[in-house]
Design a protein around this motif. Structure first.
Motif, PDB file in Angstrom:
ATOM      1  N   GLU A  15      63.350  62.408  67.658  1.00  0.00           N
ATOM      2  CA  GLU A  15      62.639  62.071  66.275  1.00  0.00           C
ATOM      3  C   GLU A  15      61.143  62.914  66.232  1.00  0.00           C
ATOM      4  OE1 GLU A  15      59.384  59.985  64.332  1.00  0.00           O
ATOM      5  OE2 GLU A  15      59.579  60.112  66.357  1.00  0.00           O
ATOM      6  N   TYR A  16      60.610  63.208  67.569  1.00  0.00           N
ATOM      7  CA  TYR A  16      59.392  63.897  67.506  1.00  0.00           C
ATOM      8  C   TYR A  16      59.418  65.355  67.120  1.00  0.00           C
ATOM      9  CZ  TYR A  16      55.009  65.640  69.212  1.00  0.00           C
ATOM     10  OH  TYR A  16      53.831  66.469  69.353  1.00  0.00           O
ATOM     11  N   ALA A  17      60.892  65.778  67.554  1.00  0.00           N
ATOM     12  CA  ALA A  17      61.198  67.241  66.906  1.00  0.00           C
ATOM     13  C   ALA A  17      61.130  67.547  65.603  1.00  0.00           C
ATOM     14  CB  ALA A  17      62.308  67.707  67.712  1.00  0.00           C
ATOM     15  N   GLU A  18      61.773  66.250  65.051  1.00  0.00           N
ATOM     16  CA  GLU A  18      62.012  66.392  63.612  1.00  0.00           C
ATOM     17  C   GLU A  18      60.682  66.375  62.790  1.00  0.00           C
ATOM     18  OE1 GLU A  18      64.438  63.049  62.248  1.00  0.00           O
ATOM     19  OE2 GLU A  18      66.409  63.602  63.533  1.00  0.00           O
ATOM     20  N   ARG A  19      59.694  65.296  63.492  1.00  0.00           N
ATOM     21  CA  ARG A  19      58.428  65.256  62.852  1.00  0.00           C
ATOM     22  C   ARG A  19      57.532  66.713  62.889  1.00  0.00           C
ATOM     23  NH1 ARG A  19      55.402  60.976  65.053  1.00  0.00           N
ATOM     24  NH2 ARG A  19      53.799  61.274  63.858  1.00  0.00           N
ATOM     25  N   VAL A  20      57.615  67.477  64.017  1.00  0.00           N
ATOM     26  CA  VAL A  20      57.047  68.558  64.253  1.00  0.00           C
ATOM     27  C   VAL A  20      57.597  69.577  63.168  1.00  0.00           C
ATOM     28  CG1 VAL A  20      56.901  70.575  65.777  1.00  0.00           C
ATOM     29  CG2 VAL A  20      56.338  68.343  66.795  1.00  0.00           C
ATOM     30  N   LEU A  21      58.911  69.826  63.000  1.00  0.00           N
ATOM     31  CA  LEU A  21      59.470  70.923  62.218  1.00  0.00           C
ATOM     32  C   LEU A  21      59.322  70.456  60.757  1.00  0.00           C
ATOM     33  CD1 LEU A  21      63.068  71.092  63.814  1.00  0.00           C
ATOM     34  CD2 LEU A  21      60.956  72.565  64.012  1.00  0.00           C
ATOM     35  N   ASP A  22      58.990  69.020  60.392  1.00  0.00           N
ATOM     36  CA  ASP A  22      58.709  68.711  59.248  1.00  0.00           C
ATOM     37  C   ASP A  22      57.251  69.332  58.793  1.00  0.00           C
ATOM     38  OD1 ASP A  22      59.116  67.223  56.598  1.00  0.00           O
ATOM     39  OD2 ASP A  22      57.430  65.995  57.236  1.00  0.00           O
ATOM     40  N   VAL A  23      56.620  69.274  59.523  1.00  0.00           N
ATOM     41  CA  VAL A  23      54.907  69.626  59.478  1.00  0.00           C
ATOM     42  C   VAL A  23      55.216  71.371  59.113  1.00  0.00           C
ATOM     43  CG1 VAL A  23      52.815  69.984  60.402  1.00  0.00           C
ATOM     44  CG2 VAL A  23      54.033  67.649  60.520  1.00  0.00           C
ATOM     45  N   ALA A  24      55.995  71.941  60.191  1.00  0.00           N
ATOM     46  CA  ALA A  24      56.041  73.560  60.040  1.00  0.00           C
ATOM     47  C   ALA A  24      56.692  73.707  58.611  1.00  0.00           C
ATOM     48  CB  ALA A  24      56.974  73.848  60.958  1.00  0.00           C
ATOM     49  N   GLU A  25      57.536  73.054  58.215  1.00  0.00           N
ATOM     50  CA  GLU A  25      58.067  73.400  56.838  1.00  0.00           C
ATOM     51  C   GLU A  25      57.238  73.129  55.613  1.00  0.00           C
ATOM     52  OE1 GLU A  25      61.858  70.849  56.955  1.00  0.00           O
ATOM     53  OE2 GLU A  25      62.793  72.963  57.193  1.00  0.00           O
ATOM     54  N   ARG A  26      56.205  72.184  55.987  1.00  0.00           N
ATOM     55  CA  ARG A  26      55.166  72.056  54.810  1.00  0.00           C
ATOM     56  C   ARG A  26      54.040  72.893  54.964  1.00  0.00           C
ATOM     57  NH1 ARG A  26      55.182  66.501  53.001  1.00  0.00           N
ATOM     58  NH2 ARG A  26      57.131  65.351  53.609  1.00  0.00           N
ATOM     59  N   ILE A  27      53.850  73.856  55.797  1.00  0.00           N
ATOM     60  CA  ILE A  27      52.760  74.676  55.812  1.00  0.00           C
ATOM     61  C   ILE A  27      52.899  75.646  54.807  1.00  0.00           C
ATOM     62  CG2 ILE A  27      51.309  76.511  57.283  1.00  0.00           C
ATOM     63  CD1 ILE A  27      52.295  74.894  59.721  1.00  0.00           C
ATOM     64  N   PRO A  28      52.017  76.139  53.979  1.00  0.00           N
ATOM     65  CA  PRO A  28      52.166  77.041  52.995  1.00  0.00           C
ATOM     66  C   PRO A  28      52.343  78.241  53.473  1.00  0.00           C
ATOM     67  CG  PRO A  28      50.376  75.467  52.424  1.00  0.00           C
ATOM     68  CD  PRO A  28      50.701  75.212  53.780  1.00  0.00           C
ATOM     69  N   PRO A  29      53.138  79.047  52.461  1.00  0.00           N
ATOM     70  CA  PRO A  29      53.193  80.490  53.108  1.00  0.00           C
ATOM     71  C   PRO A  29      51.591  81.239  52.779  1.00  0.00           C
ATOM     72  CG  PRO A  29      54.699  80.108  51.208  1.00  0.00           C
ATOM     73  CD  PRO A  29      53.769  78.940  51.301  1.00  0.00           C
ATOM     74  N   GLY A  30      51.608  82.165  53.833  1.00  0.00           N
ATOM     75  CA  GLY A  30      50.008  82.836  54.093  1.00  0.00           C
ATOM     76  C   GLY A  30      49.076  81.829  54.778  1.00  0.00           C
ATOM     77  N   ARG A  31      49.535  80.660  55.215  1.00  0.00           N
ATOM     78  CA  ARG A  31      48.603  79.804  55.991  1.00  0.00           C
ATOM     79  C   ARG A  31      49.313  79.520  57.386  1.00  0.00           C
ATOM     80  NH1 ARG A  31      44.826  77.331  52.899  1.00  0.00           N
ATOM     81  NH2 ARG A  31      43.665  77.300  54.733  1.00  0.00           N
ATOM     82  N   VAL A  32      48.445  79.123  58.396  1.00  0.00           N
ATOM     83  CA  VAL A  32      49.072  78.627  59.616  1.00  0.00           C
ATOM     84  C   VAL A  32      48.367  77.522  60.224  1.00  0.00           C
ATOM     85  CG1 VAL A  32      49.436  80.920  60.296  1.00  0.00           C
ATOM     86  CG2 VAL A  32      47.293  80.109  61.149  1.00  0.00           C
ATOM     87  N   MET A  33      48.955  76.630  61.164  1.00  0.00           N
ATOM     88  CA  MET A  33      48.553  75.650  62.029  1.00  0.00           C
ATOM     89  C   MET A  33      48.751  75.994  63.445  1.00  0.00           C
ATOM     90  SD  MET A  33      49.528  72.136  59.830  1.00  0.00           S
ATOM     91  CE  MET A  33      48.410  70.915  60.604  1.00  0.00           C
ATOM     92  N   THR A  34      47.658  75.626  63.978  1.00  0.00           N
ATOM     93  CA  THR A  34      48.046  75.561  65.686  1.00  0.00           C
ATOM     94  C   THR A  34      48.934  74.708  66.204  1.00  0.00           C
ATOM     95  OG1 THR A  34      46.160  74.445  66.271  1.00  0.00           O
ATOM     96  CG2 THR A  34      45.430  76.708  65.829  1.00  0.00           C
ATOM     97  N   TYR A  35      49.434  75.006  67.274  1.00  0.00           N
ATOM     98  CA  TYR A  35      50.025  73.964  68.316  1.00  0.00           C
ATOM     99  C   TYR A  35      49.306  72.427  68.091  1.00  0.00           C
ATOM    100  CZ  TYR A  35      53.147  77.961  69.582  1.00  0.00           C
ATOM    101  OH  TYR A  35      53.970  79.130  69.509  1.00  0.00           O
ATOM    102  N   GLY A  36      48.234  72.625  68.693  1.00  0.00           N
ATOM    103  CA  GLY A  36      47.370  71.695  68.727  1.00  0.00           C
ATOM    104  C   GLY A  36      47.078  70.794  67.432  1.00  0.00           C
ATOM    105  N   ASP A  37      46.786  71.631  66.486  1.00  0.00           N
ATOM    106  CA  ASP A  37      46.737  71.067  65.048  1.00  0.00           C
ATOM    107  C   ASP A  37      47.759  70.200  64.471  1.00  0.00           C
ATOM    108  OD1 ASP A  37      44.382  72.612  64.843  1.00  0.00           O
ATOM    109  OD2 ASP A  37      45.302  74.013  63.321  1.00  0.00           O
ATOM    110  N   VAL A  38      49.118  70.739  64.910  1.00  0.00           N
ATOM    111  CA  VAL A  38      50.342  69.883  64.477  1.00  0.00           C
ATOM    112  C   VAL A  38      50.143  68.622  65.273  1.00  0.00           C
ATOM    113  CG1 VAL A  38      52.615  69.992  64.611  1.00  0.00           C
ATOM    114  CG2 VAL A  38      51.518  71.883  63.857  1.00  0.00           C
ATOM    115  N   ALA A  39      49.951  68.763  66.658  1.00  0.00           N
ATOM    116  CA  ALA A  39      49.944  67.496  67.572  1.00  0.00           C
ATOM    117  C   ALA A  39      48.844  66.524  67.116  1.00  0.00           C
ATOM    118  CB  ALA A  39      49.686  67.880  68.938  1.00  0.00           C
ATOM    119  N   GLU A  40      47.500  67.111  66.537  1.00  0.00           N
ATOM    120  CA  GLU A  40      46.448  66.382  66.076  1.00  0.00           C
ATOM    121  C   GLU A  40      47.027  65.600  64.717  1.00  0.00           C
ATOM    122  OE1 GLU A  40      41.970  66.791  64.598  1.00  0.00           O
ATOM    123  OE2 GLU A  40      42.710  67.814  66.379  1.00  0.00           O
ATOM    124  N   TRP A  41      47.449  66.346  63.904  1.00  0.00           N
ATOM    125  CA  TRP A  41      47.987  65.885  62.674  1.00  0.00           C
ATOM    126  C   TRP A  41      48.845  64.584  62.883  1.00  0.00           C
ATOM    127  CZ3 TRP A  41      51.685  65.752  58.677  1.00  0.00           C
ATOM    128  CH2 TRP A  41      51.263  65.628  57.330  1.00  0.00           C
TER     129      TRP A  41
END
Length: 143
Positions: A15-41
Motif C-alpha cells: 500500500e505504501y508503494a502504491e501511494r509513493v508511485l501515485d505521487v510520482a505520477e502526479r508530478i507535472p512534466p518539468g518539475r521534481v520532488m525530492t524523496y523527502g518531499d514525497v515522504a513529507e507530502w
C-alpha cells in the motif's frame, strides 16, 4: 492459510508503494520532488523508504521526477534522466568543469514542485469536487 500462490502474493504492491508511485505520477512534466518531499507530502515514511520504493517499483512511473535533494542525477541513470529532463524542459544548472562527468544538476530552486494540484487543476478546469472541498477546509489540496 491463503488460497493464493507465493507468486501471487509477491505480485501485490504494498500500500505504501502504491501511494509513493501515485505521487510520482502526479508530478507535472518539468518539475521534481525530492524523496523527502514525497515522504513529507504523504505524512509517512522518510526519504530512504521512498527511495526504496522507487528502486523496486518505480520503473513504470516517471521515476526521473523523484530526485535527490542536492539535484545530482541518479547514479547509473544520468543520461536517461537527462534526456527526460531536456524533453520536459526541467530547469538544469550547468556542471562546472571540475564536476564529475561534467553532467548538469537539477536547478532545485526552480524545478521543485510542492505538490499543490490546485493551480494545475484549475487551469485545466477539471478540479475534482473533493479537492475543492479539501481546499475549502484548509487541507491544501493533498491527495
Amino acid at each position: 492459510m491463503s488460497d493464493r500462490t507465493p507468486a501471487e502474493d509477491t505480485d501485490a504492491l504494498p500500500e505504501y508503494a502504491e501511494r509513493v508511485l501515485d505521487v510520482a505520477e502526479r508530478i507535472p512534466p518539468g518539475r521534481v520532488m525530492t524523496y523527502g518531499d514525497v515522504a513529507e507530502w504523504l505524512e509517512e515514511g522518510g526519504p530512504r523508504q521512498v527511495g526504496r520504493v522507487m528502486s523496486l517499483y518505480g520503473g513504470a512511473v516517471p521515476w526521473w521526477r523523484v530526485v535527490r535533494s542536492d539535484g545530482v542525477l541518479l547514479p547509473g541513470h544520468e543520461l536517461e534522466a537527462l534526456g527526460h529532463y531536456r524533453a520536459e524542459g526541467t530547469p538544469l544548472r550547468q556542471a562546472s568543469r571540475s564536476g564529475e562527468g561534467h553532467l548538469p544538476r537539477l536547478d532545485m530552486r526552480r524545478a521543485r514542485w510542492d505538490g499543490d494540484m490546485a493551480a494545475d487543476d484549475m487551469a485545466d478546469g477539471d478540479m475534482a469536487a473533493e479537492d475543492i472541498a479539501a481546499e475549502d477546509a484548509g487541507a491544501g489540496g493533498h491527495i
